[in-house]
Design a protein around this motif. Structure first.
Motif, PDB file in Angstrom:
ATOM      1  N   ILE A 126     -33.964   1.020 -29.747  1.00 45.08           N
ATOM      2  CA  ILE A 126     -35.067   0.471 -28.970  1.00 45.08           C
ATOM      3  C   ILE A 126     -35.246  -1.006 -29.313  1.00 45.08           C
ATOM      4  N   PHE A 127     -35.146  -1.324 -30.600  1.00 50.16           N
ATOM      5  CA  PHE A 127     -35.222  -2.726 -31.019  1.00 50.16           C
ATOM      6  C   PHE A 127     -34.117  -3.555 -30.380  1.00 50.16           C
ATOM      7  N   ILE A 128     -32.885  -3.060 -30.406  1.00 45.25           N
ATOM      8  CA  ILE A 128     -31.768  -3.798 -29.828  1.00 45.25           C
ATOM      9  C   ILE A 128     -31.941  -3.949 -28.316  1.00 45.25           C
ATOM     10  N   TYR A 129     -32.444  -2.909 -27.673  1.00 42.00           N
ATOM     11  CA  TYR A 129     -32.721  -2.920 -26.232  1.00 42.00           C
ATOM     12  C   TYR A 129     -33.718  -4.027 -25.886  1.00 42.00           C
ATOM     13  N   MET A 130     -34.820  -4.084 -26.630  1.00 38.99           N
ATOM     14  CA  MET A 130     -35.845  -5.087 -26.368  1.00 38.99           C
ATOM     15  C   MET A 130     -35.385  -6.478 -26.790  1.00 38.99           C
ATOM     16  N   LEU A 131     -34.613  -6.555 -27.870  1.00 38.83           N
ATOM     17  CA  LEU A 131     -34.065  -7.848 -28.291  1.00 38.83           C
ATOM     18  C   LEU A 131     -33.176  -8.432 -27.201  1.00 38.83           C
ATOM     19  N   GLY A 132     -32.366  -7.579 -26.566  1.00 37.33           N
ATOM     20  CA  GLY A 132     -31.512  -8.060 -25.484  1.00 37.33           C
ATOM     21  C   GLY A 132     -32.312  -8.654 -24.344  1.00 37.33           C
ATOM     22  N   TYR A 133     -33.428  -8.020 -23.997  1.00 36.09           N
ATOM     23  CA  TYR A 133     -34.288  -8.558 -22.935  1.00 36.09           C
ATOM     24  C   TYR A 133     -34.851  -9.919 -23.340  1.00 36.09           C
ATOM     25  N   TRP A 134     -35.324 -10.004 -24.595  1.00 38.21           N
ATOM     26  CA  TRP A 134     -35.906 -11.268 -25.064  1.00 38.21           C
ATOM     27  C   TRP A 134     -34.866 -12.387 -25.086  1.00 38.21           C
ATOM     28  N   LEU A 135     -33.676 -12.080 -25.549  1.00 39.94           N
ATOM     29  CA  LEU A 135     -32.616 -13.086 -25.599  1.00 39.94           C
ATOM     30  C   LEU A 135     -32.248 -13.567 -24.194  1.00 39.94           C
TER      31      LEU A 135
END
Length: 213
Positions: free
Chosen positions: A72-81
């Motif tokens: 979930i963290f990686i998923y949201m990090l991808g959106y932020w990036l």
């Protein structure tokens, strides 16, 4: 789901889970301020990446401090990036290149000396993936070769363990333990090329191309 598929198929099940959880996290994603985003990402990074890695090294942190799945963290990090990363970070190619080289050096050293590598949740892996994404985003290059290979990526992902398992079970070679490190990259390139060729062949079959690949 039954426990009989190869290990890399976890990704397909994880995709289903991420699709299901998307409506739950969407209100935060659409309404959160920049400070809220940074606070959430830092907290998730610490609890789902840093702490589990420290625990794998023997830190002995209590379980309530750890989120065991970092996806979930990686998923949201991808959106932020992709949509919210400040331009001073996206456009700083020198710093991004430095981070990439540092991460690669750490990974190669860990592989070469046989240290336990924590995989997807490892902070080094996450930093490397983020820096690579931002670097290529800043370059904004339209590569004809990459565009031509893009339709085959999913097929390569699906069938590459066929060649890894053949090497391990029939040739008695564990490519993950090969030393020196350049042999590992030779295996990587070989398996990628064989998987690409296999995907090209499978995509000649109409059913595979339409429903699987």
């Amino acid at each position: 789901m039954t426990g009989h598929s190869w290990a890399h198929m976890w990704y397909l099940y994880m995709l289903i889970g991420l699709y299901l959880i998307t409506p739950i996290i969407k209100p935060f994603v659409t309404k959160a301020s920049d400070k809220d985003w940074i606070a959430a990402l830092v907290l998730m990074f610490v609890m789902s990446s840093l702490f589990p890695t420290m625990n794998a090294m023997g830190a002995g942190l209590t379980s309530w401090m750890i989120i065991s799945t970092p996806y979930i963290f990686i998923y949201m990090l991808g959106y932020w990036l992709c949509w919210k990363a400040p331009q001073r970070i996206v456009g700083n190619r020198f710093a991004l290149t430095g981070v990439i080289l540092l991460c690669l050096t750490i990974i190669v050293a860990k592989c070469y000396y046989g240290f336990n590598y924590y995989g997807y949740a490892d902070p080094v892996t996450i930093c490397l993936a983020a820096a690579l994404f931002l670097l290529f985003r800043s370059l904004n290059v339209n590569w004809n070769l990459a565009n031509r290979l893009a339709p085959y990526c999913f097929g390569i992902y699906l069938i590459h363990p066929v060649f890894i398992n053949f090497t391990y079970k029939f040739l008695n070679i564990d490519e993950g333990l090969v030393v020196p490190i350049h042999h590992f990259f030779i295996f990587f390139l070989l398996f990628t090329l064989l998987s690409l060729c296999g995907t090209c062949i499978l995509m000649k079959i109409p059913f595979m191309k339409k429903h699987v690949l």
